[in-house]
Write a protein that holds these residues in place. Sequence first.
Motif, PDB file in Angstrom:
ATOM      1  N   ASP A  49       0.898  -1.333   0.166  1.00  0.00           N
ATOM      2  CA  ASP A  49      -0.197  -0.064   0.204  1.00  0.00           C
ATOM      3  C   ASP A  49       0.831   1.166  -0.003  1.00  0.00           C
ATOM      4  O   ASP A  49       0.527   2.264  -0.846  1.00  0.00           O
ATOM      5  CB  ASP A  49      -0.759  -0.089   1.395  1.00  0.00           C
ATOM      6  N   LEU A  50       1.801   1.238   0.710  1.00  0.00           N
ATOM      7  CA  LEU A  50       2.858   2.472   0.896  1.00  0.00           C
ATOM      8  C   LEU A  50       3.530   2.658  -0.646  1.00  0.00           C
ATOM      9  O   LEU A  50       3.453   3.869  -0.956  1.00  0.00           O
ATOM     10  CB  LEU A  50       3.720   2.162   2.097  1.00  0.00           C
ATOM     11  N   LEU A  51       4.091   1.567  -0.937  1.00  0.00           N
ATOM     12  CA  LEU A  51       4.856   1.877  -2.236  1.00  0.00           C
ATOM     13  C   LEU A  51       3.653   2.086  -3.501  1.00  0.00           C
ATOM     14  O   LEU A  51       4.091   2.930  -4.297  1.00  0.00           O
ATOM     15  CB  LEU A  51       5.597   0.483  -2.695  1.00  0.00           C
ATOM     16  N   GLY A  52       2.560   1.633  -3.389  1.00  0.00           N
ATOM     17  CA  GLY A  52       1.617   2.026  -4.340  1.00  0.00           C
ATOM     18  C   GLY A  52       1.163   3.653  -4.259  1.00  0.00           C
ATOM     19  O   GLY A  52       1.275   4.366  -5.100  1.00  0.00           O
ATOM     20  N   HIS A  53       1.137   4.179  -3.004  1.00  0.00           N
ATOM     21  CA  HIS A  53       0.657   5.449  -2.820  1.00  0.00           C
ATOM     22  C   HIS A  53       1.974   6.339  -3.331  1.00  0.00           C
ATOM     23  O   HIS A  53       1.914   7.237  -3.949  1.00  0.00           O
ATOM     24  CB  HIS A  53       0.452   5.798  -1.291  1.00  0.00           C
ATOM     25  N   VAL A  54       3.198   5.985  -3.090  1.00  0.00           N
ATOM     26  CA  VAL A  54       4.227   6.840  -3.477  1.00  0.00           C
ATOM     27  C   VAL A  54       4.416   6.702  -4.993  1.00  0.00           C
ATOM     28  O   VAL A  54       4.888   7.693  -5.518  1.00  0.00           O
ATOM     29  CB  VAL A  54       5.671   6.079  -2.708  1.00  0.00           C
ATOM     30  N   ARG A  76      15.497  -1.199   3.352  1.00  0.00           N
ATOM     31  CA  ARG A  76      14.775  -1.508   2.279  1.00  0.00           C
ATOM     32  C   ARG A  76      13.754  -0.536   1.700  1.00  0.00           C
ATOM     33  O   ARG A  76      13.596  -0.119   0.565  1.00  0.00           O
ATOM     34  CB  ARG A  76      14.301  -2.903   2.303  1.00  0.00           C
ATOM     35  N   LEU A  77      12.611  -0.238   2.695  1.00  0.00           N
ATOM     36  CA  LEU A  77      11.747   0.517   2.273  1.00  0.00           C
ATOM     37  C   LEU A  77      12.219   1.998   1.980  1.00  0.00           C
ATOM     38  O   LEU A  77      11.792   2.810   0.604  1.00  0.00           O
ATOM     39  CB  LEU A  77      10.663   0.682   3.388  1.00  0.00           C
ATOM     40  N   GLU A  91      15.093   2.659   0.500  1.00  0.00           N
ATOM     41  CA  GLU A  91      15.786   2.658  -0.463  1.00  0.00           C
ATOM     42  C   GLU A  91      14.933   2.574  -1.843  1.00  0.00           C
ATOM     43  O   GLU A  91      15.065   3.507  -2.928  1.00  0.00           O
ATOM     44  CB  GLU A  91      16.489   1.456  -0.826  1.00  0.00           C
ATOM     45  N   ILE A  92      13.716   1.942  -1.750  1.00  0.00           N
ATOM     46  CA  ILE A  92      12.628   1.754  -2.742  1.00  0.00           C
ATOM     47  C   ILE A  92      11.956   3.291  -2.906  1.00  0.00           C
ATOM     48  O   ILE A  92      11.840   3.861  -4.163  1.00  0.00           O
ATOM     49  CB  ILE A  92      11.813   0.732  -2.680  1.00  0.00           C
ATOM     50  N   VAL A  93      11.604   3.799  -1.846  1.00  0.00           N
ATOM     51  CA  VAL A  93      11.004   5.184  -1.727  1.00  0.00           C
ATOM     52  C   VAL A  93      11.876   6.149  -2.200  1.00  0.00           C
ATOM     53  O   VAL A  93      11.195   7.112  -3.261  1.00  0.00           O
ATOM     54  CB  VAL A  93      10.520   5.364  -0.380  1.00  0.00           C
ATOM     55  N   SER A  94      13.113   6.133  -2.112  1.00  0.00           N
ATOM     56  CA  SER A  94      14.095   7.236  -2.689  1.00  0.00           C
ATOM     57  C   SER A  94      14.126   6.978  -4.151  1.00  0.00           C
ATOM     58  O   SER A  94      14.251   8.157  -4.950  1.00  0.00           O
ATOM     59  CB  SER A  94      15.333   6.837  -2.106  1.00  0.00           C
ATOM     60  N   LEU A  95      14.027   5.784  -4.822  1.00  0.00           N
ATOM     61  CA  LEU A  95      14.292   5.525  -5.894  1.00  0.00           C
ATOM     62  C   LEU A  95      12.717   5.951  -6.975  1.00  0.00           C
ATOM     63  O   LEU A  95      13.084   6.727  -7.826  1.00  0.00           O
ATOM     64  CB  LEU A  95      14.233   4.030  -6.401  1.00  0.00           C
ATOM     65  N   LEU A  96      11.764   5.799  -6.210  1.00  0.00           N
ATOM     66  CA  LEU A  96      10.457   6.420  -6.756  1.00  0.00           C
ATOM     67  C   LEU A  96      10.436   7.821  -6.547  1.00  0.00           C
ATOM     68  O   LEU A  96      10.025   8.628  -7.431  1.00  0.00           O
ATOM     69  CB  LEU A  96       9.399   5.723  -5.960  1.00  0.00           C
TER      70      LEU A  96
END
Length: 212
Positions: free
Chosen positions: A91-96, A192-193, A195-200
Amino acid sequence: MGMLLRFRVSLPDRPGVLGQVARAFGVLGADILQVTVLEREAGRAVDDFTVSWSGVLGVDELRERVSVVPGARVEGAWPTREVPGANPEFDLLGHVAADPERAYQTLVDALPDLVSAEWAAAADPATGRVAYASWAAPAEPLPADPPSRPAAFSENARHMITVPLPEAALHLVVARAQGAAFHRVELDRVVRLVEIVSLLARSAVGRTPAQA
C-alpha cells in the motif's frame, strides 16, 4: 478482533517450546494471529507474536503467564496497529508510485504502523528543522548526534531507528517508547523501504508537466 498486541519472546530453540508459549497465550484468551521469527542462534530463538486479545486482564498477567514457560523470557509487550496479512508495504509503495513528489511525507506517515512504532519524522540534521512528521512526533525528533549510517539504538527512554536520506538532505527517525528495542530485522525492513521510496522519489525529478 480485539486489541492488537505485539509480544517479543526469547525462548529455547527446541521442539515443543513454541507450542507451550501458544498454550500460555490461549489460557488467557489471547488469539495468536502471526508469529515472526527474528533470529535463531546459540540455541535460542527470538519471535514476535502478534495477538488479538479482549483486554479483560492486564498485559502484565499475559507476560507472567508466558514467562512461566521454562526458559521463555518476554522482552517486550506493546500495542500495535500492524494488521497481520495486510501487506502494508505494498500500500505504501503504491501511494508513493502514484504521487512520488510526496514520497517522503507518505513514508513518514506510514512507518509507525509498519514497524509498530509511535511516530516518525524526517529533519535536517544540521538545523533540526522538521521537514515531514507523523502524528505524535515531537518538535525536535532527532537525537543529538544521529549516526551517519542506518542504526537502531535506545536513548532517553525511547527506542529509535535512524536512517540518512542523503538525496533529500534529511535524516529519518522512527521511535517508540513502549515495548522492545528495535531488532536488526526491523532496521533492515525500514532501510529497504527507504531505498525503494528514494528511487521512486527520484523518478519525479525532471519530469515534464505532460509526464506528471
